[in-house]
Design a protein around this motif. Structure first.
Motif, PDB file in Angstrom:
ATOM      1  N   SER A 109      38.591  32.161  45.662  1.00  0.00           N
ATOM      2  CA  SER A 109      37.456  32.657  44.685  1.00  0.00           C
ATOM      3  C   SER A 109      37.469  31.653  43.440  1.00  0.00           C
ATOM      4  CB  SER A 109      37.619  34.057  44.149  1.00  0.00           C
ATOM      5  OG  SER A 109      37.731  34.953  45.513  1.00  0.00           O
ATOM      6  N   SER A 110      36.166  31.229  43.269  1.00  0.00           N
ATOM      7  CA  SER A 110      36.043  30.436  41.895  1.00  0.00           C
ATOM      8  C   SER A 110      35.790  31.622  40.701  1.00  0.00           C
ATOM      9  CB  SER A 110      34.579  29.641  42.096  1.00  0.00           C
ATOM     10  OG  SER A 110      33.545  30.266  42.504  1.00  0.00           O
ATOM     11  N   THR A 111      35.143  32.884  40.855  1.00  0.00           N
ATOM     12  CA  THR A 111      35.223  33.570  39.758  1.00  0.00           C
ATOM     13  C   THR A 111      36.636  34.573  39.793  1.00  0.00           C
ATOM     14  OG1 THR A 111      34.136  35.126  41.003  1.00  0.00           O
ATOM     15  CG2 THR A 111      32.711  33.870  39.687  1.00  0.00           C
ATOM     16  N   LYS A 112      36.808  34.847  38.383  1.00  0.00           N
ATOM     17  CA  LYS A 112      38.153  35.475  38.373  1.00  0.00           C
ATOM     18  C   LYS A 112      38.033  36.338  37.291  1.00  0.00           C
ATOM     19  CE  LYS A 112      42.414  34.306  36.278  1.00  0.00           C
ATOM     20  NZ  LYS A 112      43.103  33.313  35.658  1.00  0.00           N
ATOM     21  N   VAL A 113      38.315  37.835  37.475  1.00  0.00           N
ATOM     22  CA  VAL A 113      38.356  38.954  36.606  1.00  0.00           C
ATOM     23  C   VAL A 113      39.698  38.536  35.438  1.00  0.00           C
ATOM     24  CG1 VAL A 113      38.586  41.303  36.063  1.00  0.00           C
ATOM     25  CG2 VAL A 113      37.236  40.484  37.987  1.00  0.00           C
ATOM     26  N   VAL A 114      38.981  38.575  34.032  1.00  0.00           N
ATOM     27  CA  VAL A 114      40.233  38.206  33.066  1.00  0.00           C
ATOM     28  C   VAL A 114      40.182  39.519  32.240  1.00  0.00           C
ATOM     29  CG1 VAL A 114      39.922  35.620  32.874  1.00  0.00           C
ATOM     30  CG2 VAL A 114      38.490  37.023  31.616  1.00  0.00           C
ATOM     31  N   GLU A 115      39.126  40.493  32.344  1.00  0.00           N
ATOM     32  CA  GLU A 115      39.462  41.600  31.617  1.00  0.00           C
ATOM     33  C   GLU A 115      38.531  42.799  32.087  1.00  0.00           C
ATOM     34  OE1 GLU A 115      39.149  42.570  26.636  1.00  0.00           O
ATOM     35  OE2 GLU A 115      37.847  40.926  27.463  1.00  0.00           O
ATOM     36  N   ILE A 116      39.002  43.936  32.003  1.00  0.00           N
ATOM     37  CA  ILE A 116      38.740  45.095  32.307  1.00  0.00           C
ATOM     38  C   ILE A 116      38.731  46.180  31.175  1.00  0.00           C
ATOM     39  CG2 ILE A 116      38.921  47.136  34.053  1.00  0.00           C
ATOM     40  CD1 ILE A 116      40.298  45.044  35.835  1.00  0.00           C
ATOM     41  N   THR A 117      37.640  46.717  31.008  1.00  0.00           N
ATOM     42  CA  THR A 117      37.698  47.502  29.584  1.00  0.00           C
ATOM     43  C   THR A 117      36.705  48.886  29.904  1.00  0.00           C
ATOM     44  OG1 THR A 117      36.128  46.310  28.522  1.00  0.00           O
ATOM     45  CG2 THR A 117      38.099  45.711  27.772  1.00  0.00           C
ATOM     46  N   ASP A 146      35.741  36.932  46.090  1.00  0.00           N
ATOM     47  CA  ASP A 146      34.660  37.170  45.421  1.00  0.00           C
ATOM     48  C   ASP A 146      33.509  37.075  46.355  1.00  0.00           C
ATOM     49  OD1 ASP A 146      34.044  34.526  46.061  1.00  0.00           O
ATOM     50  OD2 ASP A 146      34.122  33.976  44.025  1.00  0.00           O
ATOM     51  N   THR A 147      32.026  37.340  45.737  1.00  0.00           N
ATOM     52  CA  THR A 147      31.168  37.610  46.902  1.00  0.00           C
ATOM     53  C   THR A 147      30.874  36.514  47.759  1.00  0.00           C
ATOM     54  OG1 THR A 147      29.427  36.198  45.216  1.00  0.00           O
ATOM     55  CG2 THR A 147      29.513  38.826  45.105  1.00  0.00           C
ATOM     56  N   SER A 186      33.604  47.839  32.038  1.00  0.00           N
ATOM     57  CA  SER A 186      33.172  46.706  31.866  1.00  0.00           C
ATOM     58  C   SER A 186      34.166  45.523  32.399  1.00  0.00           C
ATOM     59  CB  SER A 186      32.914  46.166  30.393  1.00  0.00           C
ATOM     60  OG  SER A 186      32.193  47.128  29.953  1.00  0.00           O
ATOM     61  N   VAL A 187      33.655  44.628  33.055  1.00  0.00           N
ATOM     62  CA  VAL A 187      34.544  43.839  33.800  1.00  0.00           C
ATOM     63  C   VAL A 187      33.957  42.289  33.235  1.00  0.00           C
ATOM     64  CG1 VAL A 187      35.300  42.714  36.007  1.00  0.00           C
ATOM     65  CG2 VAL A 187      35.074  45.080  35.724  1.00  0.00           C
ATOM     66  N   THR A 188      34.994  41.267  32.474  1.00  0.00           N
ATOM     67  CA  THR A 188      34.895  40.059  32.191  1.00  0.00           C
ATOM     68  C   THR A 188      35.267  39.200  33.209  1.00  0.00           C
ATOM     69  OG1 THR A 188      34.947  41.012  29.837  1.00  0.00           O
ATOM     70  CG2 THR A 188      35.134  38.577  30.235  1.00  0.00           C
ATOM     71  N   VAL A 189      34.454  38.150  33.685  1.00  0.00           N
ATOM     72  CA  VAL A 189      34.714  37.178  34.732  1.00  0.00           C
ATOM     73  C   VAL A 189      34.484  35.757  33.875  1.00  0.00           C
ATOM     74  CG1 VAL A 189      33.752  36.459  36.783  1.00  0.00           C
ATOM     75  CG2 VAL A 189      33.857  39.047  36.305  1.00  0.00           C
ATOM     76  N   VAL A 190      35.425  34.889  34.494  1.00  0.00           N
ATOM     77  CA  VAL A 190      35.126  33.548  34.079  1.00  0.00           C
ATOM     78  C   VAL A 190      35.272  32.708  35.524  1.00  0.00           C
ATOM     79  CG1 VAL A 190      36.352  33.692  31.926  1.00  0.00           C
ATOM     80  CG2 VAL A 190      37.858  32.931  34.027  1.00  0.00           C
ATOM     81  N   ASN A 191      34.673  31.553  35.551  1.00  0.00           N
ATOM     82  CA  ASN A 191      34.801  30.629  36.601  1.00  0.00           C
ATOM     83  C   ASN A 191      35.582  29.688  36.471  1.00  0.00           C
ATOM     84  OD1 ASN A 191      34.022  29.053  38.773  1.00  0.00           O
ATOM     85  ND2 ASN A 191      32.108  29.734  39.138  1.00  0.00           N
ATOM     86  N   THR A 221      41.781  35.627  46.837  1.00  0.00           N
ATOM     87  CA  THR A 221      42.168  35.333  45.493  1.00  0.00           C
ATOM     88  C   THR A 221      42.140  33.767  45.565  1.00  0.00           C
ATOM     89  OG1 THR A 221      43.512  37.523  45.467  1.00  0.00           O
ATOM     90  CG2 THR A 221      43.415  35.848  43.610  1.00  0.00           C
ATOM     91  N   GLY A 228      30.997  47.237  43.874  1.00  0.00           N
ATOM     92  CA  GLY A 228      30.759  45.899  43.282  1.00  0.00           C
ATOM     93  C   GLY A 228      29.383  46.059  42.543  1.00  0.00           C
ATOM     94  N   LEU A 264      40.591  46.343  42.735  1.00  0.00           N
ATOM     95  CA  LEU A 264      40.746  47.909  42.835  1.00  0.00           C
ATOM     96  C   LEU A 264      42.113  48.158  43.648  1.00  0.00           C
ATOM     97  CD1 LEU A 264      37.528  49.242  43.967  1.00  0.00           C
ATOM     98  CD2 LEU A 264      38.565  49.679  41.673  1.00  0.00           C
ATOM     99  N   TRP A 272      42.498  50.710  39.041  1.00  0.00           N
ATOM    100  CA  TRP A 272      42.663  49.249  38.727  1.00  0.00           C
ATOM    101  C   TRP A 272      44.146  48.608  39.029  1.00  0.00           C
ATOM    102  CZ3 TRP A 272      38.282  46.474  38.805  1.00  0.00           C
ATOM    103  CH2 TRP A 272      37.088  47.161  38.661  1.00  0.00           C
ATOM    104  N   LYS A 330      37.075  27.380  38.663  1.00  0.00           N
ATOM    105  CA  LYS A 330      37.062  26.213  39.284  1.00  0.00           C
ATOM    106  C   LYS A 330      36.041  25.182  39.452  1.00  0.00           C
ATOM    107  CE  LYS A 330      40.532  28.790  42.070  1.00  0.00           C
ATOM    108  NZ  LYS A 330      40.658  29.818  43.490  1.00  0.00           N
TER     109      LYS A 330
END
Lengths: 328, 265
Positions: B224-232, B94-95, A143-148, B221, B124, B26, B19, A150
């Motif tokens: 990109s406006s989206t950023k991965v903050v957690e991978i579980t 990001d995309t 599971s990947v959690t993403v924020v935006n 990086t 992805g 990745l 990761w 900017k």
């Protein structure tokens, strides 16, 4: 308000799908945490009816853009409007359903706004005023959690049925803001010539109940009884990749990594071993019933109820029992 | 006709994924990889289009060294040209970053009529890069395409079938168009031994950010406006109950349980 949560209401030529309004529920919960409001936005030839219904499902305001050019969904036309609206109002988040329509319009608009988006989200929450979007990656193994951080808004597509449908209250109404925004037909590159309804029109993605068959069915005829069970309990028919690749059933019905991702309440897997590629498409079902001859089949590790046995004996028995118990 | 195919090397579905946790990306260099299954349909459709309407196929891929594998495979399948779009600045895109780089590659190729992509990657799985490329370039967006009915190269027109919720839509579009294809549109062929041998010897040309005229702050990086903050790792679903006994009894139990859920009407 600038930190409102916006929900895109998808429709087909003004016709509302049962789940068109489903994201107003999670949108409202997010808005509560942000101390803001949930607003709906809709585009079409005429969206009065949609706007009216959006209030029933919890929208506090509806933004609408209408015009003849918007008859029939075309992502390039709709994305111009979405880009205009999101740029003008800059809400905190804009939610779309992760359907073909929702995905196309969200992607094209995000690109116009020059920002990334989070797709197929299965969990959304607000923490410290920030929207966190969680999605499955690699066939649900992560599971990947993403924020935006900017840019605003955070554009998110949400897996259909990931959140509960909000309660309907048809005493509610509110303000409809009609924005004048036009697109010239001559500026558009695509034209819809026709739409042919599919024979397998029960949409897997929207289905609450799915009965699926795999390699273990042995041949095309195996699907006859799968279809019979599905019809008995009002379900859609799904399949594993092995069954599709064997030519037993259409590709439209494939569930899994190279097929559809589904989230039904009940998923009955018949003769499906449960390869990770298949699990990727259905492991978030509320209840999984697995029927397989092989007691070692990996599907049993993911099933709510497992029945070790031959589907040819088990499925007719289930049909017989349902018939009696459901008075059919 | 000039046809571009966007292709990608992805981790093998069966492979163990590693990761880079702080970066949220990745570790692509240590994983077994395969061509993205959806891109095989895209490439085959390009081959069929070239057979039916003539033209050249240019395959592009954005990625590190490993991306050469998928491009070499395209060469073995008789792509006319291939380019790898690569730059340290592209890492972590990001995309939108990915679509921007691919769009810049398509612009650099120039005079392109048709761009084929797979519906999504299996890593992805965002399924939006094709639509974003079309949006960035202002080309016709044709997603979820199950069939190409007709191409009129002289009048710059294409008619396709798209599989959407509830049915199939027939759409006519102006060229250039970005066509993202679904599984089942064709039966991808395999490269033959001679093709593989020939492709093995070809050096794959590379284009970096400067070649593509890309502002490095807007991709990777940094952009990109989206950023991965957690991978579980989601908790395993967990095996439930194996219902044992006579089929009669088991069927009774399971139908009761399902009816109790109040979903079946």
């Amino acid at each position: 308000m600038a930190n409102d949560v916006w929900v895109y209401i998808e429709h087909k030529d003004g016709g509302i799908a049962p789940l068109s309004f489903e994201l107003l529920g999670i949108g409202k919960a997010m808005a509560n945490d942000l101390g803001s409001n949930v607003c709906a936005f809709a585009i079409g030839e005429n969206v009065d009816n949609i706007a009216k219904e959006a209030f029933f499902y919890g929208a506090s305001k509806v933004f609408a853009v209408e015009g003849e050019v918007f008859k029939g969904f075309r992502s390039e036309a709709y994305a111009k409007v979405v880009t205009f609206l999101l740029d003008k109002y800059k809400p905190e988040a804009a939610l779309f359903r992760a359907t073909t329509q929702g995905t196309d319009v969200a992607a094209a608009s995000a690109a116009q706004l020059g920002m990334g988006l989070c797709t197929d989200s299965i969990d959304l929450k607000v923490e410290g005023g920030q929207v966190k979007m969680t999605r499955a990656a690699f066939g649900g193994n992560y599971s990947v959690t993403v924020v935006n951080e900017k840019a605003k808004p955070q554009i998110v597509t949400v897996r259909p049925k990931a959140f509960a449908m909000p309660e309907k209250d048809d005493s509610k109404s509110g303000e409809v803001v009609k924005e004048a925004f036009s697109v010239e037909e001559s500026d558009l590159n695509t034209k819809i010539l026709e739409f042919n309804k599919s024979e397998v029109a029960i949409n897997l993605v929207e289905a609450d109940i799915i009965v699926s068959g795999g390699r273990g069915l042995g041949n095309e005829d195996g699907f006859k009884i799968i279809k019979e069970l599905a019809a008995m309990i009002g379900g859609a028919v799904g399949a594993s990749r092995a069954a599709v690749d064997s030519g037993w059933i259409s590709q439209e019905q494939q569930v899994g990594q190279t097929g559809k991702t589904v989230k039904p309440k009940i998923y009955i897997a018949c003769g499906i071993s449960g390869a990770i590629q298949h699990l990727a498409g259905m492991r978030t079902a509320d209840c999984i019933v697995a029927i397989n001859k092989d007691p070692e089949a990996p599907i049993f590790k993911n099933a709510t109820y497992g029945i070790v046995g031959d589907y040819k004996q088990v499925v007719p028995k289930l049909i017989e029992k349902f018939k009696v118990k459901l008075n059919k | 006709m000039k046809i571009v195919v966007c292709i990608k090397q992805v981790p093998d579905t069966e492979a163990e994924i590693k990761w880079d946790i702080p970066k949220g990306t990745l570790k692509r260099d240590s994983i077994d990889t395969i061509p993205n299954p959806f891109d095989e349909f895209a490439f085959e459709e390009a081959l069929l289009t070239r057979e039916n309407y003539d033209g050249d196929i240019v395959a592009i891929s954005m990625g590190p060294e490993k991306a050469n594998d998928v491009l070499r495979n395209a060469l073995a399948l008789t792509a006319n040209e291939v380019y790898r779009l690569t730059d340290d600045a592209f890492a972590g895109s990001d995309t939108f970053g990915t679509a921007s780089v691919l769009a810049a590659g398509i612009k650099k190729i120039g005079d392109v009529d048709l761009i084929f992509c797979g519906k999504q990657s299996t890593d992805g799985s965002t399924g939006v890069v094709g639509a974003e490329i079309a949006s960035i370039l202002g080309y016709s967006p044709l997603t979820y395409v199950s069939k190409i009915r007709q191409i009129d190269a002289a009048n710059k027109k294409i008619v396709v079938e798209r599989v959407i919720e509830g049915g199939t839509e027939v759409v006519e579009a102006k060229l250039p168009a970005v066509v993202s294809v679904i599984k089942g549109i064709n039966e991808p062929r395999l490269p033959n031994l001679m093709g593989i041998r020939k492709a093995a010897k070809i050096e794959i040309p590379q284009w970096n950010a400067d070649d593509l005229g890309i502002d490095k702050g807007k991709v990777g990086t940094a952009g990109s406006s989206t950023k991965v903050v957690e991978i579980t790792v989601p908790p395993p679903r967990g095996a439930g109950e194996i219902l044992k006994g006579e089929i009669e009894d088991v069927a009774n139990i399971v139908t009761d349980k399902l009816i109790d859920m109040k979903v079946i009407k």
